[in-house]
Design an enzyme around this catalytic site. Structure first.
Site, short mmCIF file in Angstrom:
data_model
loop_
_atom_site.label_atom_id
_atom_site.label_comp_id
_atom_site.label_asym_id
_atom_site.label_seq_id
_atom_site.Cartn_x
_atom_site.Cartn_y
_atom_site.Cartn_z
N HIS A 142 0.91 -1.19 0.05
CA HIS A 142 -0.07 0.05 0.22
C HIS A 142 0.81 1.32 0.05
O HIS A 142 1.98 1.37 0.63
CB HIS A 142 -1.04 -0.06 1.28
CG HIS A 142 -2.02 -0.80 1.04
ND1 HIS A 142 -1.90 -2.23 1.37
CD2 HIS A 142 -3.17 -0.53 1.36
CE1 HIS A 142 -2.96 -2.97 1.70
NE2 HIS A 142 -3.91 -2.04 1.44
N ASN A 172 8.28 -4.18 3.20
CA ASN A 172 6.87 -3.69 3.64
C ASN A 172 6.52 -3.97 5.09
O ASN A 172 5.47 -3.30 5.72
CB ASN A 172 6.11 -4.69 2.60
CG ASN A 172 4.60 -4.16 2.74
OD1 ASN A 172 4.24 -2.95 3.05
ND2 ASN A 172 3.48 -5.21 2.61
#
Length: 319
Positions: A142, A172
């Site tokens: 994201h 991440n």
């Protein structure tokens, strides 16, 4: 001024310019004395037809300034409930994503939920598909975090692949996750909102891809932070690798690396400031105060936009 971004620019060259409409000027008082002038100029520009979008996502409705037309090629602007972005049909992912993160949004925690999905508003030939990520070895990372979203529908928005880039799993899940949590904690503790521009760069000589749609894997990610009330401004800059540690750089330095002026309504002097952004939530001061790291005089960056230039940039997102 010559910016050090030729590899990044060359990666994203395409034949046509495709700017789509989605932004209107937000009702924000963060930047003094510009909104009225910009609205007046916009009213006099031809073919003005602003499209409704989320309020207060961008400072004064002005998107990041891309200094090279090639980066604008084959792009589409998309609005979501709590963020907006510029998507590249070359990289098959976002170039940048904009948020306005308020203390109220941070306080309104929503349990993580949502289904990853391809973005139906994008042509199939210019978007990523779920199959591209399957077995790729990369996370669907994201740019606007699901943890920033304050409603269930906004959180579902954040699971659009238009908001995703291929990201190293450890990057991440560890360093980048810590950065996202630190920013939320900073907003909460200071009780001050922040404008966020999160984006990517492609600085490798040979850019890897994943999937049948050849989704480009960024070499670096960044998150630029600006709190207009207390003047805190800087950017996180991190390589897309398992062991990378984030650097804290000025947004002038960020512009020199990427060719993108993320906060074009701020003066060059404001963008030269660098603050000691926390790397984890645990590092955030109880009052959310951030120490200054001084002024960056080593990197070149663009001048502040004039009212006319700002209006034209805003209009490019409202035609």
């Amino acid at each position: 001024m010559k910016l050090k971004s030729s590899l990044y620019i060359g990666t994203l060259i395409a034949a046509s310019l495709n700017l789509s409409a989605c932004f209107e000027l937000p009702r924000s008082n963060a930047i003094e004395g510009t909104r009225a002038n910009i609205e007046d100029i916009l009213d006099r520009l031809p073919n003005k037809s602003p499209v409704d979008c989320a309020q207060d996502v961008l400072m004064e409705g002005i998107p990041p300034q891309i200094n090279h037309n090639s980066l604008n090629s084959n792009t589409q602007n998309l609005c979501f409930e709590e963020f907006a972005l510029k998507h590249s049909g070359i990289s098959k992912g976002p170039l940048w994503v904009a948020e306005y993160l308020s203390p109220e949004k941070v306080a309104n925690k929503v349990k993580r939920q949502g289904e990853f999905h391809a973005e139906s508003r994008l042509p199939p030939s210019k978007r990523a598909e779920l199959s591209d990520y399957k077995g790729s070895g990369y996370d669907r990372g994201h740019l606007a975090p699901s943890g920033d979203m304050s409603t269930k529908s906004a959180q579902q928005d954040s699971f659009s692949l238009a908001n995703m880039v291929p990201q190293n799993p450890k990057n991440n899940q560890q360093a980048w996750r810590n950065i996202e949590e630190a920013v939320r904690q900073m907003v909460q503790n200071s009780n001050e909102p922040a404008y966020l521009i999160t984006g990517v760069a492609f600085l490798n000589a040979k850019v890897p891809t994943i999937g049948a749609n050849q989704v480009l894997v960024p070499s670096h990610l960044y998150k630029a932070v600006y709190q207009p009330v207390n003047g805190v401004i800087s950017a996180y800059w991190i390589a897309n690798t398992a062991s990378a540690q984030a650097q804290i750089i000025s947004v002038c330095d960020l512009e020199s690396k990427t060719g993108i002026n993320v906060f074009p309504v701020l003066s060059k002097g404001e963008r030269r400031h660098r603050h000691d952004l926390p790397l984890t939530a645990a590092e955030v001061n109880k009052l959310g105060s951030i120490a200054s790291l001084g002024r960056d005089s080593n990197h070149q960056c663009s001048n502040k936009l004039t009212a006319t230039e700002a209006a034209k940039l805003a209009a490019s997102f409202a035609q």
